[in-house]
Design a protein around this motif. Structure first.
Motif, PDB file in Angstrom:
ATOM      1  N   SER A 197       0.678  -1.152  -0.005  1.00  0.00           N
ATOM      2  CA  SER A 197      -0.009   0.166   0.395  1.00  0.00           C
ATOM      3  C   SER A 197       1.618   1.484  -0.216  1.00  0.00           C
ATOM      4  O   SER A 197       2.227   0.580   0.179  1.00  0.00           O
ATOM      5  N   SER A 198       0.605   2.601  -0.803  1.00  0.00           N
ATOM      6  CA  SER A 198       0.873   3.376  -0.528  1.00  0.00           C
ATOM      7  C   SER A 198       0.197   4.907  -0.133  1.00  0.00           C
ATOM      8  O   SER A 198      -1.536   4.690  -0.698  1.00  0.00           O
ATOM      9  N   TYR A 199       0.613   5.715   0.473  1.00  0.00           N
ATOM     10  CA  TYR A 199      -0.125   6.863   0.876  1.00  0.00           C
ATOM     11  C   TYR A 199       0.781   8.104   0.599  1.00  0.00           C
ATOM     12  O   TYR A 199       1.392   8.601   0.728  1.00  0.00           O
ATOM     13  N   LYS A 200       0.019   8.975  -0.588  1.00  0.00           N
ATOM     14  CA  LYS A 200       0.798  10.360  -0.905  1.00  0.00           C
ATOM     15  C   LYS A 200      -0.127  11.547  -0.325  1.00  0.00           C
ATOM     16  O   LYS A 200      -1.397  11.348  -0.627  1.00  0.00           O
ATOM     17  N   THR A 201       0.484  12.375   0.033  1.00  0.00           N
ATOM     18  CA  THR A 201       0.124  13.141   0.717  1.00  0.00           C
ATOM     19  C   THR A 201       1.288  15.083  -0.401  1.00  0.00           C
ATOM     20  O   THR A 201       1.843  14.761   0.154  1.00  0.00           O
ATOM     21  N   TYR A 202       0.379  15.756  -0.117  1.00  0.00           N
ATOM     22  CA  TYR A 202       0.987  17.465  -0.460  1.00  0.00           C
ATOM     23  C   TYR A 202       0.380  18.193  -0.229  1.00  0.00           C
ATOM     24  O   TYR A 202      -1.188  18.610  -0.636  1.00  0.00           O
ATOM     25  N   ARG A 203       1.058  19.727   0.110  1.00  0.00           N
ATOM     26  CA  ARG A 203       0.088  20.816  -0.549  1.00  0.00           C
ATOM     27  C   ARG A 203       1.003  21.621  -1.559  1.00  0.00           C
ATOM     28  O   ARG A 203       0.047  22.270  -2.437  1.00  0.00           O
ATOM     29  N   ASP A 204       1.957  21.478  -1.959  1.00  0.00           N
ATOM     30  CA  ASP A 204       2.672  21.980  -3.147  1.00  0.00           C
ATOM     31  C   ASP A 204       2.748  20.659  -4.292  1.00  0.00           C
ATOM     32  O   ASP A 204       3.793  19.385  -3.491  1.00  0.00           O
ATOM     33  N   ALA A 205       2.319  20.165  -5.061  1.00  0.00           N
ATOM     34  CA  ALA A 205       2.686  18.664  -5.983  1.00  0.00           C
ATOM     35  C   ALA A 205       3.774  18.479  -6.891  1.00  0.00           C
ATOM     36  O   ALA A 205       4.239  17.059  -6.248  1.00  0.00           O
ATOM     37  N   SER A 206       4.903  19.526  -6.150  1.00  0.00           N
ATOM     38  CA  SER A 206       6.133  18.775  -6.339  1.00  0.00           C
ATOM     39  C   SER A 206       6.824  18.441  -5.449  1.00  0.00           C
ATOM     40  O   SER A 206       8.184  18.110  -4.446  1.00  0.00           O
ATOM     41  N   HIS A 207       6.099  19.100  -3.882  1.00  0.00           N
ATOM     42  CA  HIS A 207       7.228  18.178  -2.820  1.00  0.00           C
ATOM     43  C   HIS A 207       5.764  17.129  -2.105  1.00  0.00           C
ATOM     44  O   HIS A 207       4.928  17.550  -0.960  1.00  0.00           O
ATOM     45  N   VAL A 208       5.917  15.334  -2.563  1.00  0.00           N
ATOM     46  CA  VAL A 208       4.644  14.282  -2.613  1.00  0.00           C
ATOM     47  C   VAL A 208       5.328  14.165  -1.224  1.00  0.00           C
ATOM     48  O   VAL A 208       6.843  13.479  -1.281  1.00  0.00           O
ATOM     49  N   ASN A 209       4.741  14.102   0.065  1.00  0.00           N
ATOM     50  CA  ASN A 209       5.031  12.602   0.809  1.00  0.00           C
ATOM     51  C   ASN A 209       4.410  11.517   1.252  1.00  0.00           C
ATOM     52  O   ASN A 209       3.673  11.279   0.378  1.00  0.00           O
ATOM     53  N   THR A 210       5.171  10.405   1.061  1.00  0.00           N
ATOM     54  CA  THR A 210       4.828   9.238   0.677  1.00  0.00           C
ATOM     55  C   THR A 210       5.278   8.279   1.907  1.00  0.00           C
ATOM     56  O   THR A 210       6.271   7.874   2.146  1.00  0.00           O
ATOM     57  N   LYS A 211       4.009   6.836   2.115  1.00  0.00           N
ATOM     58  CA  LYS A 211       4.444   6.402   2.979  1.00  0.00           C
ATOM     59  C   LYS A 211       4.003   5.142   2.440  1.00  0.00           C
ATOM     60  O   LYS A 211       2.722   4.627   1.886  1.00  0.00           O
ATOM     61  N   HIS A 212       4.308   3.874   2.387  1.00  0.00           N
ATOM     62  CA  HIS A 212       4.684   2.529   2.742  1.00  0.00           C
ATOM     63  C   HIS A 212       4.347   1.544   3.350  1.00  0.00           C
ATOM     64  O   HIS A 212       4.714   2.213   4.246  1.00  0.00           O
ATOM     65  N   ASP A 213       3.608   0.235   3.131  1.00  0.00           N
ATOM     66  CA  ASP A 213       3.243  -0.246   4.033  1.00  0.00           C
ATOM     67  C   ASP A 213       2.544  -1.930   3.470  1.00  0.00           C
ATOM     68  O   ASP A 213       2.090  -1.809   2.420  1.00  0.00           O
ATOM     69  N   ASP A 214       3.565  -2.763   3.669  1.00  0.00           N
ATOM     70  CA  ASP A 214       3.653  -4.325   3.198  1.00  0.00           C
ATOM     71  C   ASP A 214       2.366  -4.833   4.085  1.00  0.00           C
ATOM     72  O   ASP A 214       2.950  -6.006   4.092  1.00  0.00           O
ATOM     73  N   LYS A 215       1.686  -5.018   5.055  1.00  0.00           N
ATOM     74  CA  LYS A 215       1.432  -5.192   6.281  1.00  0.00           C
ATOM     75  C   LYS A 215       0.315  -4.518   6.427  1.00  0.00           C
ATOM     76  O   LYS A 215       0.526  -4.391   6.707  1.00  0.00           O
ATOM     77  N   PRO A 216      -0.975  -5.711   6.544  1.00  0.00           N
ATOM     78  CA  PRO A 216      -2.301  -5.365   6.479  1.00  0.00           C
ATOM     79  C   PRO A 216      -2.212  -4.826   8.438  1.00  0.00           C
ATOM     80  O   PRO A 216      -1.356  -5.391   8.873  1.00  0.00           O
ATOM     81  N   TYR A 217      -2.963  -4.067   8.719  1.00  0.00           N
ATOM     82  CA  TYR A 217      -3.634  -3.730  10.410  1.00  0.00           C
ATOM     83  C   TYR A 217      -4.391  -4.881  10.965  1.00  0.00           C
ATOM     84  O   TYR A 217      -3.676  -5.208  11.793  1.00  0.00           O
ATOM     85  N   GLN A 218      -4.950  -5.559  10.188  1.00  0.00           N
ATOM     86  CA  GLN A 218      -6.286  -6.909  10.284  1.00  0.00           C
ATOM     87  C   GLN A 218      -6.017  -7.557   9.247  1.00  0.00           C
ATOM     88  O   GLN A 218      -6.470  -6.737   8.251  1.00  0.00           O
TER      89      GLN A 218
END
Length: 302
Positions: A197-218
């Motif tokens: 899974s990947s979660y991306k977020t930004y206020r300015d599209a030139s600076h995108v923050n990304t978080k990856h997960d490869d295990k489910p929470y439940q």
């Protein structure tokens, strides 16, 4: 507090747009013209010139790479912001070399108008990719888009790629703990070694923050869930979860899959319980809102 008392249908005012706790009137609109942000002509142009560098979506890819990611259920927005870790993960998927199977007849099946919005019946051997996007609105204000995709990875072992994508179309004012994932029938088995899974977020599209997960929470016999906290400082939020599923045994004739996204407007304690049954039932409470995709029924050839 159990999520059984939290997911009680669609109340969203205090969470999203600050309308003094009045009940929202959410409407679900299913998109027919496009699949994952692409129209049929765009995909046809990719496969006509597969070796050309892609100058419109992501310059790091060739056209055939974009077509392969489309076949795996990725949306245009996700491909546009894909980082190296994601590229490496998806290049190892079996559909990465199946882009040339997107012929005229297959694309016609993928982009055909969907008449049944509650359940989409998918002949996966014929279509290769079944996808549905749902936009949720309140008083014509767009809130959330969910895209659910299922594609055929291996015909012999009946292995399927399942991708749920979400994109906030409004800035969620309350940014606490969210949950998203897949509900399945018990005749399906998830390969958790292939979950990503990947979660991306930004206020300015030139600076995108990304978080990856490869295990489910439940996880359970009826699905799995990813737990995520939205970044408070940003206004754009989107992401996906990818997994691979197979039938529980060779006697199965179909598998049902359904995507969901739960947005809670309170802090989530570690001892709070998540109930898949609550998501299925769509119970009602003003502490959370649940967005759901149509059910995709995959017909399995005996």
């Amino acid at each position: 507090m159990s999520l059984k008392r939290i997911i009680r249908y669609f109340l969203l005012c205090a969470t999203l747009v600050g309308c003094d706790h009045q009940e929202m009137n959410l409407q679900a609109h299913h998109l027919d013209a496009k699949r994952q942000g692409f129209d049929q002509e765009e995909i046809e142009s990719l496969i006509r010139e597969p070796e050309n560098a892609n100058d419109t979506v992501n310059q790091q890819f060739k056209n055939k790479d974009i077509a392969a990611l489309f076949l795996l259920g990725m949306t245009k927005e996700e491909i546009r912001h894909m980082d190296r870790e994601e590229m490496d993960f998806f290049s190892a998927r079996s559909a990465a070399n199946q882009w040339n199977e997107l012929d005229e007849q297959t694309l016609k099946e993928i982009f055909k108008k969907q008449a049944d919005h509650q359940m989409i019946r998918c002949n996966i051997d014929k279509q290769k990719l079944c996808t549905a996007s749902t936009i949720y609105t309140d008083h014509k204000k767009k809130i959330m888009e969910l895209t659910m995709s299922v594609s055929l990875l291996n015909r012999e072992e009946h292995r399927y790629a399942v991708t749920l994508s979400y994109e906030w179309l409004a800035d969620p004012k309350e940014k606490e703990t969210d949950f998203y994932g897949i509900l399945t029938t018990e005749n399906a088995v998830v390969d958790y070694h292939k979950l990503y899974s990947s979660y991306k977020t930004y206020r300015d599209a030139s600076h995108v923050n990304t978080k990856h997960d490869d295990k489910p929470y439940q996880s359970s016999v009826v699905g799995y869930v990813i737990k995520n906290s939205l970044r408070k400082e940003n206004s754009r939020h989107f992401g996906y979860v990818y997994s691979e599923i197979v039938p529980s045994d060779r006697t199965q004739t179909y598998i049902d899959v359904e995507g969901f996204y739960v947005h809670a407007n309170r802090k989530w304690r570690e001892n709070d319980l998540f109930s898949f049954q609550d998501v299925s039932d769509g119970n009602r409470n003003d502490d959370a809102v649940t967005f759901k995709s149509p059910v995709i029924r995959i017909s399995i050839r005996p």
